[in-house]
Design a protein around this motif. Structure first.
Motif, PDB file in Angstrom:
ATOM      1  N   TYR A 543       0.839  -1.208   0.000  1.00 12.23           N
ATOM      2  CA  TYR A 543       0.000   0.000   0.000  1.00 12.23           C
ATOM      3  C   TYR A 543       0.871   1.254   0.000  1.00 12.23           C
ATOM      4  O   TYR A 543       0.642   2.171  -0.773  1.00 12.23           O
ATOM      5  N   ARG A 544       1.886   1.275   0.852  1.00 13.37           N
ATOM      6  CA  ARG A 544       2.759   2.464   0.927  1.00 13.37           C
ATOM      7  C   ARG A 544       3.379   2.767  -0.427  1.00 13.37           C
ATOM      8  O   ARG A 544       3.335   3.883  -0.918  1.00 13.37           O
ATOM      9  N   GLN A 545       3.963   1.710  -1.003  1.00 15.92           N
ATOM     10  CA  GLN A 545       4.685   1.906  -2.272  1.00 15.92           C
ATOM     11  C   GLN A 545       3.721   2.259  -3.405  1.00 15.92           C
ATOM     12  O   GLN A 545       4.038   3.067  -4.268  1.00 15.92           O
ATOM     13  N   THR A 546       2.561   1.621  -3.389  1.00 15.12           N
ATOM     14  CA  THR A 546       1.601   1.883  -4.479  1.00 15.12           C
ATOM     15  C   THR A 546       1.069   3.310  -4.377  1.00 15.12           C
ATOM     16  O   THR A 546       0.962   4.014  -5.389  1.00 15.12           O
ATOM     17  N   LEU A 547       0.771   3.750  -3.153  1.00 16.21           N
ATOM     18  CA  LEU A 547       0.211   5.102  -2.997  1.00 16.21           C
ATOM     19  C   LEU A 547       1.209   6.147  -3.508  1.00 16.21           C
ATOM     20  O   LEU A 547       0.822   7.103  -4.189  1.00 16.21           O
ATOM     21  N   ALA A 548       2.490   5.915  -3.218  1.00 18.37           N
ATOM     22  CA  ALA A 548       3.514   6.854  -3.700  1.00 18.37           C
ATOM     23  C   ALA A 548       3.580   6.812  -5.226  1.00 18.37           C
ATOM     24  O   ALA A 548       3.724   7.850  -5.892  1.00 18.37           O
ATOM     25  N   MET A 549       3.450   5.616  -5.788  1.00 21.69           N
ATOM     26  CA  MET A 549       3.504   5.481  -7.257  1.00 21.69           C
ATOM     27  C   MET A 549       2.299   6.184  -7.906  1.00 21.69           C
ATOM     28  O   MET A 549       2.433   6.881  -8.918  1.00 21.69           O
ATOM     29  N   LEU A 550       1.136   6.007  -7.310  1.00 24.51           N
ATOM     30  CA  LEU A 550      -0.064   6.585  -7.920  1.00 24.51           C
ATOM     31  C   LEU A 550      -0.034   8.109  -7.881  1.00 24.51           C
ATOM     32  O   LEU A 550      -0.568   8.770  -8.778  1.00 24.51           O
ATOM     33  N   ASP A 551       0.598   8.645  -6.860  1.00 22.07           N
ATOM     34  CA  ASP A 551       0.706  10.109  -6.767  1.00 22.07           C
ATOM     35  C   ASP A 551       1.437  10.696  -7.985  1.00 22.07           C
ATOM     36  O   ASP A 551       1.318  11.884  -8.257  1.00 22.07           O
ATOM     37  N   ARG A 552       2.189   9.861  -8.677  1.00 31.06           N
ATOM     38  CA  ARG A 552       2.947  10.370  -9.840  1.00 31.06           C
ATOM     39  C   ARG A 552       2.151  10.289 -11.146  1.00 31.06           C
ATOM     40  O   ARG A 552       2.658  10.643 -12.199  1.00 31.06           O
ATOM     41  N   ILE A 553       0.929   9.784 -11.084  1.00 32.66           N
ATOM     42  CA  ILE A 553       0.139   9.676 -12.329  1.00 32.66           C
ATOM     43  C   ILE A 553      -0.584  10.987 -12.586  1.00 32.66           C
ATOM     44  O   ILE A 553      -1.401  11.432 -11.781  1.00 32.66           O
ATOM     45  N   ASP A 554      -0.249  11.554 -13.728  1.00 32.86           N
ATOM     46  CA  ASP A 554      -0.869  12.819 -14.112  1.00 32.86           C
ATOM     47  C   ASP A 554      -2.339  12.561 -14.481  1.00 32.86           C
ATOM     48  O   ASP A 554      -2.641  11.649 -15.240  1.00 32.86           O
ATOM     49  N   GLY A 555      -3.230  13.343 -13.931  1.00 26.97           N
ATOM     50  CA  GLY A 555      -4.648  13.188 -14.287  1.00 26.97           C
ATOM     51  C   GLY A 555      -5.366  12.143 -13.467  1.00 26.97           C
ATOM     52  O   GLY A 555      -6.501  11.779 -13.786  1.00 26.97           O
ATOM     53  N   LEU A 556      -4.738  11.660 -12.395  1.00 23.82           N
ATOM     54  CA  LEU A 556      -5.398  10.657 -11.557  1.00 23.82           C
ATOM     55  C   LEU A 556      -6.560  11.305 -10.804  1.00 23.82           C
ATOM     56  O   LEU A 556      -6.388  12.325 -10.135  1.00 23.82           O
ATOM     57  N   CYS A 557      -7.742  10.710 -10.930  1.00 22.83           N
ATOM     58  CA  CYS A 557      -8.896  11.310 -10.245  1.00 22.83           C
ATOM     59  C   CYS A 557      -9.393  10.435  -9.113  1.00 22.83           C
ATOM     60  O   CYS A 557     -10.452  10.697  -8.551  1.00 22.83           O
ATOM     61  N   GLY A 558      -8.629   9.388  -8.786  1.00 20.53           N
ATOM     62  CA  GLY A 558      -9.018   8.583  -7.630  1.00 20.53           C
ATOM     63  C   GLY A 558      -8.664   7.126  -7.813  1.00 20.53           C
ATOM     64  O   GLY A 558      -8.120   6.734  -8.849  1.00 20.53           O
TER      65      GLY A 558
END
Ligand code: GCB
Length: 612
Positions: A543-558
């Protein structure tokens, strides 16, 4: 013989009366009715003795069915008569409920089981009509009332009703339902799923009476947050369908009369300048009253708009980030089982609230209406989907029609639920031409039925050839839907959690991006190194690593991680760890939170704070 002559001859032959088409009639769910929930007698019938005779002819198609036909629900006339079934002496199961978790010997049963309920009825008043309403039955249900067949319904997660007017009587009545949950390649879902195929009358059953002409459907929505125009449609059914319906929203001081045409349809439109929008922060619901003749129907309705703009999702015109979690309609108590009560639904949604969620993905089929209504009251946005899962018989027209019916029945049931913002068409389906044709057709249908919601589907990603760290989403379906959603398991099915730090994303669509699943299995109470599979530490680290990775996705809405609680799956045999459960829950199958629950809770708390 010409086809026409054959049809005529067929119509004249003394065959059993034609069974009825199942109807949805969404207004039945807000009407008072006679509950038929409770104990039902049952007979397990793996060889379908009660349905087919020894020549394998369906007994209910015979003009003179033998008294051995279960749907007749008879008792031997005297001691000499041979009848090899007896509902009176049979055991009972609770309705609503799956049969698997009520009887040890039925845990893995897939096949036919007969239910029988006797109930007293006061009789119909002059001009009244009665409907037998089922919240859902998985998968096929043949319904009989007092020995007469009402019809056959397919599909395990949507409501259906049959008109019972000609057959219901004053005094004691018998309803018999044959429920069959065998899996078929051409069914929806198909043979293969990662959840248990719970069988039975899994949702409530009621007998609802209505006047001769009644309000069968009503749709009401906010057209625009700027103009605050509310509009809708009404459908009356019955001989006097051409009439008028009074609609009022007392809190808004709104009252209007809607004329219906010869087919019972009417539409309306008004401005409500003082309207407060429904939102997760303020889940405002208004009482909407519809009156016609002697009847009155009342519902609680919220008003909101939802649309996309570039890579944003706008709720009531403002960008919203979906802090989600996926949920199966399954209990967190020892043994699992389908959610059947409001308290159980509340338990699941309370955990979602504790996680600081404002969104739930109700996977992988339409959940109970109670669940959706409760989410709405609690201010939780909803993604609702049909079980077009993995492989489906894409080129089979009958399969398409089943999926299309499920889609329209889901939309019809929940059209007025402001909380539902996304209809999802499918989950993790292979990218090929027949599949894309199938899903585009479904998308067209959804859009023609409902212009007030967004469309999506949980798609997949793949590694770029020769560059494993580059993850690509490339799917013609992404061009069709409004939100580009995909499931991804970097760190579980794809490498170890540390891989997350290296991943780069290529998502070439100017649409909102949503991660519909990520997760890792963990057996609650199993501890160890964070690289050891199935430990709570592994799941927490993922979860920790994935959350950090997702923060780098441009246009992520959730996103909506997989999944709130552990759930039963026949694909998860690992002894001592899975024991027949998918362990990706943040809460165990006994209701205990795992470490990763708090990781996600904290992440969402920060997101929530930042948005203030
Ligand atoms: C998925 C499926 C979900 C499974 C999950 C898993 O991608 O959509 O139904 O349960 O993965 O645990 O593998």
């Amino acid at each position: 013989m010409s086809k026409h002559a054959f049809t005529l001859l067929f119509a004249l032959l003394p065959f059993a009366p034609q069974a009825l088409e199942a109807e949805v009639i969404s207004s039945l769910s807000v009407r008072e009715g006679q509950s038929l929930d409770g104990e039902w007698k049952y007979i397990v019938d793996p060889y379908e003795l009660g349905y087919y005779d020894y020549r394998w002819q369906p007994r209910d198609e015979s003009t003179n069915p033998s008294r051995d036909s279960f749907f007749l629900d008879v008792q031997p006339k005297d001691a000499t008569e041979l009848i090899e079934y007896n509902f009176e002496t049979a055991p009972t199961l609770k309705v609503p409920g799956d049969w698997n978790t009520q009887e040890r010997e039925l845990l893995y049963y897939e096949g036919t089981l007969w239910y029988r309920k006797k109930f007293d009825f006061d009789g119909l008043k002059e001009g009244e009509r009665a409907f037998l309403y089922f919240g859902a039955a998985n998968y096929r249900a043949d319904v009989y009332l007092n020995g007469k067949k009402l019809g056959t319904h397919f599909g395990g997660f949507t409501p259906f009703a049959y008109e019972a007017t000609p057959h219901v009587k004053k005094g004691v009545n018998s309803v018999v339902v044959r429920v069959d949950n065998k899996r078929y390649k051409d069914a929806v879902p198909t043979l293969n799923t990662d959840w248990w195929n719970y069988g039975g009358l899994t949702r409530s059953v009621r007998l609802v009476t209505v006047p001769a002409t009644f309000i069968s459907e009503y749709k009401i929505r906010l057209e625009s947050e700027e103009t605050r125009v509310v509009s809708g449609e009404i459908q009356l059914k019955g001989a006097a369908a051409s009439g008028a319906v009074q609609i009022s929203i007392p809190e808004l001081g709104q009252e209007l009369e809607v004329k219906t045409d010869a087919s019972g349809r009417g539409s309306f439109r008004f401005e409500a300048p003082k309207l407060k929008f429904w939102s997760p922060e303020d889940p405002k619901l208004y009482e909407v009253r519809l009156e016609q003749g002697r009847e009155s129907v009342t519902d609680q309705v919220g008003f909101r708009t939802i649309r996309t703009k570039g890579r944003q999702i706008l709720l009531n015109g403002k960008p919203v980030f979906l802090r989600g979690i996926c949920i199966h309609e399954e209990l967190a108590v020892n043994g699992g089982g389908r959610v059947t009560s409001a308290e159980q639904a509340k338990q699941l949604l309370t955990w979602a609230k504790e996680l600081n969620c404002n969104f739930v993905r109700l996977a992988h089929y339409p959940h109970n209406e109670t669940m959706v209504r409760l989410a709405e009251r609690l201010g939780i946005l909803v993604w609702s989907e049909i079980p077009v899962y993995w492989t489906i018989d894409w080129e089979n027209e009958a399969t398409y029609q089943r999926a299309a019916t499920m889609l329209s029945d889901m939309i019809q049931r929940d059209y007025n639920r402001a909380a539902v913002i996304i209809w999802s068409l499918a989950n993790e389906t292979p990218v090929n031409e027949p599949r894309t044709r199938f899903l585009s057709r479904l998308a067209g249908q959804a859009r023609s039925l409902d212009k007030t919601r967004l469309l999506s589907a949980a798609m997949e990603k793949h590694s770029k050839p020769g560059a494993d760290n580059v993850q690509v989403v490339e799917d013609p379906l992404a061009e069709i839907v409004d939100i580009v959603s995909f499931n991804q398991y970097v760190g579980w099915y794809d490498g170890l959690p540390e891989k997350c730090a290296r991943v780069k994303w290529e998502i070439p669509y100017d649409k909102p991006i949503f991660i519909s699943e990520f997760g890792a299995g963990a057996k609650q109470g199993m501890h160890g190194d964070k690289t050891a599979r199935f430990t709570e530490e592994y799941q927490e680290d993922l979860y920790r690593q994935t959350l950090a990775m997702l923060d780098r996705i441009d246009g992520l809405c959730g996103f909506s991680p997989w999944v709130l609680i552990d759930f039963r799956s026949p694909r998860r045999p690992l002894p001592k760890i899975q024991d027949g459960f998918n362990r990706k829950g943040l809460v165990s199958s006994e209701g205990v939170k795992k470490k990763a629950f708090f990781t996600l809770q904290e992440y969402y708390r920060k997101r929530l704070e930042a948005a203030k």
